[in-house]
Scaffold this active site. Structure first.
Site, mmCIF file in Angstrom:
data_model
loop_
_atom_site.group_PDB
_atom_site.id
_atom_site.type_symbol
_atom_site.label_atom_id
_atom_site.label_comp_id
_atom_site.label_asym_id
_atom_site.label_seq_id
_atom_site.Cartn_x
_atom_site.Cartn_y
_atom_site.Cartn_z
ATOM 1 N N CYS A 1 76.181 7.208 145.181
ATOM 2 C CA CYS A 1 74.781 7.193 145.599
ATOM 3 C C CYS A 1 74.373 5.883 146.276
ATOM 4 O O CYS A 1 73.762 5.908 147.350
ATOM 5 C CB CYS A 1 73.874 7.481 144.404
ATOM 6 S SG CYS A 1 72.107 7.330 144.767
ATOM 7 N N CYS B 1 96.531 9.601 144.362
ATOM 8 C CA CYS B 1 96.514 11.049 144.642
ATOM 9 C C CYS B 1 95.930 11.832 143.470
ATOM 10 O O CYS B 1 96.349 11.675 142.321
ATOM 11 C CB CYS B 1 97.920 11.554 144.944
ATOM 12 S SG CYS B 1 97.963 13.315 145.396
ATOM 13 N N ASP C 1 89.019 22.632 146.261
ATOM 14 C CA ASP C 1 90.174 21.748 146.217
ATOM 15 C C ASP C 1 90.039 20.690 145.129
ATOM 16 O O ASP C 1 91.037 20.224 144.578
ATOM 17 C CB ASP C 1 90.334 21.078 147.591
ATOM 18 C CG ASP C 1 91.627 20.282 147.710
ATOM 19 O OD1 ASP C 1 92.676 20.811 147.309
ATOM 20 O OD2 ASP C 1 91.586 19.145 148.202
ATOM 21 N N CYS D 1 64.463 11.836 146.762
ATOM 22 C CA CYS D 1 65.025 10.765 147.597
ATOM 23 C C CYS D 1 64.816 11.082 149.076
ATOM 24 O O CYS D 1 64.975 12.227 149.512
ATOM 25 C CB CYS D 1 66.510 10.619 147.294
ATOM 26 S SG CYS D 1 67.331 9.335 148.273
#
Length: 428
Positions: free
Chosen positions: A353, A25, A280, A324
């Site tokens: 990635c 967490c 968040d 990319c």
């Protein structure tokens, strides 16, 4: 005053307080930011003020609240009855309120389910797969397993017909068993599944991340393995969030998930004491922009600092990513995970990635075939997820309304294109 754009706020009325002690967490440690208090319960006066400000700031008739934690259900059922009563007290004529809650499911019982059903709540349930993959990390404060309790809660949600989104955290252990995890969710009747990879930087370790962090290459294999089974058998049966996100650019739709948008900052946090944070994953002092008791919510949402936070995602994208071929799908991923070097030594490459590049490349030809079928038939059925979370008796969501799923996007740019755009024919 209304916000100039749709938004979603992660409201945390219990802060970082939780009945569990999950090893991975990222939010339990946020308690240290509020060491001056022993109470992590949003006071009634502040709760009402937040609800009033949220309703007033909402630019459309649909007003979406997202209750998060910690564990919000730890506050008790009466607290949420109070929330609904306050929403009814302050909503304007023509507005309808939609509530969503993210929970670990341990407190779910008949009383909670009756309430969620009556009030039209959508529920996000944290479940990391079968028992042997869920229980190693998702434990109580006394280190007891929780899978049995969560499954009991899930069955109750299904019994009551309450819309439930499964949130599966992918970590260093369960990432090794993609087929087993996916088939488990199929067997229990899950209809909407999100896979959230654990990534936590730790410069003191050999890998530069915590032991629970999912290996990037393994996560790529995990997604591709599940996608291959899904695209053959379950396109019209299960919605997998990242598969939907991979399809959106092909359909000419904006991403609904913040980590794949070009800019971010549309999902801030309001903590139990009224503090407003940009995101968040950035609940830290440098990203605290104020408190809703001192600065109205709408001003914080519209502030130059919040705008700058969102724009920084695009402005700091490495050149390697800009060139990319999967950039339109990925957009560099979540900024919190951009802590490794590109092959040419530039700072700011996303740790995940290799996973994203492999998955988006692998899935693209299959999704293009599906998209071509959509365009050839022009059949778009009503989306299942927004309909499921719609509260009884509220009007049908229109194209320009805020999406009922709580993403913060307009309905036409979010769930109007979700799931239903695959329900037009067979796959393969």
């Amino acid at each position: 005053m209304e916000a100039s754009r749709d938004f979603q706020v992660f409201a945390k009325p219990a802060g970082a307080i939780c009945n569990l002690d999950c090893a991975y967490c990222y939010y339990l440690g946020k308690r240290h930011l509020f060491s001056h208090t022993d109470s992590f319960r949003m006071p009634d006066v502040l709760l009402e003020e937040y609800i009033v400000q949220h309703i007033e700031a909402s630019p459309g008739p649909a007003v979406s609240f997202s209750w998060h934690g910690g564990e919000p259900m730890i506050l008790g059922l009466d607290y949420f009855r109070k929330i609904v009563a306050l929403q009814r007290k302050h909503q304007e004529p023509g507005q309808h309120v939609i509530n969503g809650i993210q929970t670990n499911g341990v407190f779910l019982d008949d009383a909670w389910c009756r309430f969620f059903l009556a009030e039209g709540f959508g529920v996000g349930l944290s479940l990391d797969g079968p028992r042997e993959m869920h229980d190693p990390y998702r434990v109580t404060k006394g280190k007891k397993p929780t899978h049995e309790h969560v499954m009991r809660g899930f069955k109750l949600l299904r019994q009551y017909g309450i819309p439930c989104d499964i949130l599966c955290v992918v970590h260093d252990q369960n990432v090794q068993y993609p087929t087993e995890i996916y088939r488990f969710f199929k067997e229990i009747g899950a209809q909407y599944v999100s896979f959230l990879p654990i990534v936590a930087a730790d410069p003191n370790t050999e890998r530069g991340v915590t032991s629970q962090t999912v290996p990037a290459e393994a996560f790529g294999t995990f997604l591709c393995t599940i996608f291959d089974e899904w695209v053959l058998h379950d396109v019209r049966g299960i919605m997998v969030q990242i598969f939907d996100e991979a399809s959106r650019p092909e359909l000419g739709l904006e991403h609904s998930l913040c980590i794949f948008r070009e800019i971010c900052g549309d999902i801030p946090v309001v903590e139990f004491n009224g503090d407003f944070f940009s995101c968040d994953h950035f609940v830290e002092p440098e990203h605290r922009l104020g408190n809703i008791l001192e600065t109205p919510l709408v001003e914080l949402l519209e502030s130059p600092e919040q705008r700058s936070f969102g724009e920084a995602k695009r402005k700091t994208l490495p050149v390697y990513c800009q060139k990319c071929d999967v950039r339109p799908v990925c957009n560099g991923g979540c900024p919190k995970n951009r802590f490794i070097l590109t092959p040419d030594g530039e700072q700011g490459l996303n740790y995940l990635c290799p996973a994203f590049k492999r998955f988006f490349t692998h899935s693209r030809p299959h999704l293009r075939k599906l998209v071509s079928k959509v365009h050839s038939t022009q059949v778009i059925e009503p989306p299942s997820r927004p309909v499921a979370v719609r509260a009884p008796g509220i009007p049908k969501t229109r194209r320009n309304d805020p999406c009922p799923c709580g993403s913060g996007r307009k309905f036409k740019k979010c769930c109007l294109g979700k799931r239903s755009h695959w329900q037009t024919g067979k796959t393969g």
